[in-house]
Design a protein around this motif. Structure first.
Motif, short mmCIF file in Angstrom:
data_model
loop_
_atom_site.label_atom_id
_atom_site.label_comp_id
_atom_site.label_asym_id
_atom_site.label_seq_id
_atom_site.Cartn_x
_atom_site.Cartn_y
_atom_site.Cartn_z
N GLN A 84 1.05 -1.42 -0.22
CA GLN A 84 -0.23 -0.12 -0.44
C GLN A 84 0.80 1.14 0.46
OE1 GLN A 84 -2.71 -0.07 0.19
NE2 GLN A 84 -3.17 -2.44 0.53
N HIS B 120 -3.05 12.09 -2.88
CA HIS B 120 -4.93 11.28 -2.32
C HIS B 120 -5.84 11.53 -2.73
CE1 HIS B 120 -5.40 15.54 -0.18
NE2 HIS B 120 -6.95 14.71 0.00
N SER C 292 -6.81 7.90 -7.65
CA SER C 292 -6.77 6.04 -7.76
C SER C 292 -5.47 5.84 -7.24
CB SER C 292 -7.95 5.61 -8.93
OG SER C 292 -6.57 5.28 -9.89
N LYS C 293 -6.09 4.21 -6.75
CA LYS C 293 -5.08 3.62 -6.20
C LYS C 293 -4.23 3.04 -6.65
CE LYS C 293 -5.54 -0.52 -3.42
NZ LYS C 293 -6.10 -2.26 -3.03
N GLN D 242 -1.70 6.21 -8.15
CA GLN D 242 -0.84 6.04 -6.53
C GLN D 242 0.11 5.28 -6.42
OE1 GLN D 242 -2.79 5.87 -2.42
NE2 GLN D 242 -4.76 7.67 -3.29
N ARG D 243 -0.24 4.96 -7.14
CA ARG D 243 0.93 2.93 -7.35
C ARG D 243 1.75 3.79 -8.35
NH1 ARG D 243 1.74 -2.12 -5.18
NH2 ARG D 243 0.63 -2.05 -4.47
#
Lengths: 644, 298
Positions: free
Chosen positions: B81, B125, B128-129, B132-133
């Motif tokens: 994460q 933040h 999207s996930k 972010q990656r």
């Protein structure tokens, strides 16, 4: 400077500022609004009315409790947000994956915290200096006062920050950090209170007030706060200790930080080895809270043990829940088994008094001085302020005190201390300088024990118990004699020689007054000494030397309410439902029921009977002073005798 | 070179990682495989110098990694994460990385901007996930690390981005001899990228192999005889043997030429030597040492 630039990570500091900077800014704004504005307002008012001297001299008091409360909240919040990353697994992993050593990371956070607390205070300090330079025309506040304010605030805030950082190292949960910061701040006092309270059961004669008031309350800034704020002079020892402790805590926290496992984020207790310590001490504290609970509600001894059991079980499971972070801990009983065995051994050990505490009485030749004190609070106050008056040194007197002490030991019950409020303290000062202090709570009937030994008649006892003997007569600037009711008569004596003489007479009388309850005159005398508490004396007809002095000086008539000042005294039976209403009493009785006395002799003899002997009131005396329509109401008891 | 020796990590009484001896050469792309809870993340965090091992040593170029600032400047760990400071934009994060990692390369950062096409002024933040990656790869690769440690890196990335990132990684390995460690619970996800594979199960190493060696080393032989000779392939390392009617299927570890000549000797009526997929190799290898593959990998 190079080492600083190579050391200081600008971006990490920026990140810290984003986290905690707002706290610092907010804190400064509050300080500005309360302390600096308060000071400006006060000085503005003072400049308008230079004659009026009634102004605060304490900066802490501006803005009421807000700055004081912030001293405890702001540093805790700062520590909370700065070290929050330690308690979040992802943040903790990220920070510790960076190419910075733990030393650098810790330093950045701790130093930033210290600075963000100090800067608002420093800015306030500078603002105060400017305000004072420009506005203080009457020197209401000296530079010293402003310095004191700064050091008090800074040292208190830093120690709170230090404790919070220290707690942050021990736990992996921010909420636990918050709660335990305050528990730790209160811990020195709370724990001692609990231990001493519970030891009372085991060791009758233990002197709790002596310990608590003299020593422990100063240990924690939380309980010391009123001393801190109200003391006119800065206690430098205390401030130095706070600064020192804050540094020690922060350094110690650094070593903990280095050893702290990163993976303990989210765990209530960060160090595995601390878990049993936490569980046992938490359980123990809860058990003692149970003892205190039983004491406060005055339960019998068997219930006390039940309380110990119940509270220890509750405490044990709460601690397990905190450690395991789950409700399902009820299967874990092994550690409780160890606890209960240990606690039982301790309780039996203390109850059997294996150290001989209860019966310990120093030998006659060990004792240099002895005291019997029945007003501990005032004795301590005076001793702290004026120093100790000499106590009993005569071997015969000391033997009497030892006999009394023996009596007290023999009659003491384990739960006396919760049942009775009055207590007698016996204090021995030994030849080696140490003290043996015992305190016994007594019921009224047992207080006779004390009276039987006639110690309170002894001039020595009176010297160390009466404030009259502590003050320096030469320092007194005024003696006032006032009437108990209305301002019927008032006399101020300001002549230094007269003051010294009068105090000398009062002292003579104080030593020779009879032990029994005396008839009070309607006059109160007060001795004023600048910067000290006034000494009040209820004059009685037994203050012979004093009354004589008033006669000699020709001041009696001016100062004292005497028989001549009374027009008449009416005596009627006491009726509770009339309360103390003069009007009701005047109309409720027929002339046959009313006894009226007008002759000076009769009045004088009646006035000398105004004694509250503790019995139920039987008659109401209505005293009509000359030129006053409303009488003074005074009940008299069974010992009252009608004059001829 | 990374060298791990007698490494143990205990959480309270439970031993999570227990590794005897593993070496990883520079320039390797190392796939660390294992099911959930096998100890991959703990091992990677120890390799990144985040967690301190209970016992044992982890050496990067003969120096311990824990609390080693100089080494950690050349190492980046991307967790499963990704973590970012609250309310930071990519630009601000880049400033932070630039200060932390002296090798941070501005040109690379700008190049990545072209590849990922994300707004550098936007707060991370709000992404999207998957985005972010991408940011975490962007920042990590801009820091030009010599060691890149990735924990389940491709979760939540679409095929296109996956490809882009793999290309970037491979390029760095080829150009700068970067060492990469990738953990995954899925072999197929990493087999095209890695040249070395390690499988751990319950904290212990099961297999540690060079993929090229494996592929040339393990063979599937399908063979049929009129009369089957006794003790067939008895001198070879047989990982697996199955019979379907008169057809035998052997998985054999060993030299291809030796196998071929042995087959000729026994004169079968039918014989075929087939290549194996990587997954098949692992299934049989692990069977050979007593593990069921589906227990170890999902």
């Amino acid at each position: 400077m190079r080492w600083i630039t190579s050391w200081c990570k600008k971006e990490l500091t920026k990140q810290n500022f984003r986290l905690a900077g707002w706290l610092s800014v907010g804190y400064f704004i509050v300080l500005l609004l309360t302390i600096v504005l308060g000071q400006i307002n006060m000085l503005a008012e003072a400049n308008k009315n230079p004659g009026d001297y009634y102004y605060y001299d304490n900066l802490m008091l501006h803005g009421g409790f807000i700055p004081a409360v912030l001293l405890f909240i702001m540093p805790t919040l700062t520590a909370l947000v700065l070290f929050r990353y330690l308690h979040k697994q992802d943040a903790s992993d990220f920070i510790h994956s960076l190419p910075s050593t733990r030393k650098v990371i810790y330093m950045h956070h701790a130093v930033f915290g210290v600075i963000s607390i100090l800067i608002p205070q420093l800015l306030t300090y500078i603002s105060l200096l400017i305000v004072n330079q420009t506005m203080d025309q009457h020197c209401l506040l000296s530079l010293v006062d402003i310095n004191n304010w700064f050091h008090l605030s800074a040292s208190t805030a830093l120690i709170v920050f230090g404790v919070s950082v220290f707690v942050a190292m021990l736990t992996g949960v921010t909420l636990v950090q918050l709660i335990f910061t305050y528990i730790f701040l209160f811990l020195p006092v709370g724990l001692t209170l609990l231990v001493v309270f519970n030891l009372h059961y085991a060791l009758p004669g233990l002197s709790m007030n002596y310990l608590v008031e003299d020593v422990i309350l100063h240990f924690s800034p939380l309980t010391d706060i009123n001393h801190v704020f109200m003391e006119a002079n800065l206690n430098w020892t205390k401030v130095t200790v706070y600064y020192g402790l804050a540094v020690i805590l922060l350094v110690f926290s650094y070593f903990l930080y280095k050893r702290r496992p990163v993976e303990s984020a989210n765990q209530a207790i960060a160090f595995h080895s601390l878990k049993p310590i936490f569980i046992y001490s938490f359980t123990g504290s809860f058990m003692m809270i149970g003892g205190m609970y039983a004491g406060v509600f005055q339960y019998e001894l068997p219930i006390l043990f039940l309380m110990y059991l119940i509270f220890s079980i509750i405490g044990y499971y709460i601690s397990q829940m905190i450690v395991e972070k789950t409700w399902r801990v009820f299967g874990k009983v092994k550690q409780y088994g160890f606890f209960i065995v240990g606690a039982t051994i301790l309780i039996i050990g203390f109850s059997l008094d294996i150290t001989g505490f209860v019966h310990r009485m120093p030998d006659l030749d060990e004792i240099e001085e002895a005291y019997v004190i029945d007003d501990d609070y005032n004795f301590n106050q005076r001793t702290n302020y004026y120093g100790r008056q000499p106590g009993f040194t005569d071997p015969d007197d000391i033997k009497t005190i030892q006999a009394l002490h023996e009596d007290l030991i023999n009659s003491a019950e384990r739960n006396d201390f919760i049942n009775y409020y009055r207590s007698i303290k016996v204090m021995y000062i030994l030849t080696d300088g140490s003290e043996v202090v015992r305190e016994y709570s007594l019921g009224e009937e047992k207080f006779e024990l004390f009276d039987n030994y006639h110690i309170n008649n002894h001039p020595m006892y009176r010297r160390y118990s009466d404030p009259l003997f502590y003050i320096d007569p030469a320092k007194a600037n005024k003696i006032e004699v006032k009437s108990t009711y209305y301002n019927y008569k008032e006399l101020k004596i300001t002549n230094r020689d007269q003051i010294v003489e009068l105090i000398d007479r009062l002292r003579q009388d104080a030593l020779s007054l009879p032990q029994e309850e005396q008839a009070y005159m309607m006059n109160i005398l007060s001795i004023h000494i600048p910067g000290e508490q006034e000494v009040y004396i209820n004059l009685t007809y037994d203050h012979e030397a004093t009354l004589e002095w008033f006669d000699e000086q020709g001041l009696s008539e001016e100062a004292l309410i005497l028989a001549e000042d009374v027009e008449k005294i009416v005596i009627v039976p006491f009726k509770e439902d009339l309360y103390y209403e003069p009007a009701s009493y005047e109309t409720a009785f027929s002339d046959e029921e009313r006894q009226v006395y007008t002759s000076t002799e009769q009045i004088d003899s009646l006035l000398r009977q105004m004694i509250s002997d503790g019995s139920e009131p039987t008659y109401m005396m209505m005293i009509y002073l000359q030129h006053l329509s409303e009488p003074m109401m005074q009940t008299v008891g069974q010992s009252f005798v009608f004059p001829d | 070179m990374i060298s791990v020796q007698h490494l143990k990590k205990k959480f309270e009484k439970e031993c999570v990682v227990d590794i005897d001896d593993v070496m990883i050469e520079r320039g390797t792309i190392y796939g660390l495989l294992g099911s959930n809870g096998a100890g991959k993340t703990t091992l990677l965090k120890m390799l990144s110098g985040i967690i301190k091992p209970t016992t044992g040593t982890i050496l990067f170029e003969n120096e311990p990694i824990y609390e080693n600032k100089k080494l950690k400047e050349r190492l980046i760990f991307i967790p499963d994460q990704p973590f970012f400071f609250q309310h930071y934009s990519i630009r601000q994060l880049a400033d932070f990385y630039r200060e932390q990692y002296p090798s941070f390369d501005e040109a690379r950062f700008n190049e990545c901007e072209q590849i990922f096409k994300l707004d550098t002024k936007k707060k991370v933040h709000t992404f999207s996930k998957g985005m972010q990656r991408q940011v975490s790869f962007w920042l990590a690769l801009s820091a030009m690390p010599d060691y890149l440690i990735l924990d389940e890196p491709f979760d939540g990335l679409d095929a296109v981005v996956r490809k882009k990132i793999k290309n970037l990684i491979v390029r760095d390995v080829a150009e700068r001899n970067m060492t990469v460690l990738i953990s995954s619970h899925n072999l197929r996800e990493v087999e095209d990228l890695c040249n070395y594979i390690g499988i751990i199960h319950r904290g212990k190493y099961v297999i540690h192999r060079d993929i090229d060696d494996l592929k040339t080393d393990v063979h599937k032989v399908q063979i049929a005889y009129k009369t089957t000779p006794k003790a067939l392939f008895s001198n070879f390392n047989v990982l697996h043997h199955e019979t379907r009617g008169s057809v035998h299927m052997f998985i054999i570890k060993g030299d291809l030429d030796a196998i071929d000549s042995y087959i000729k000797e026994t004169a079968p009526i039918l014989s075929d030597v087939l290549p194996l997929t990587l997954e098949e190799i692992f299934v049989y290898e692990m069977e050979g040492i007593g593990y069921a593959m589906d227990h170890v990998l999902v």
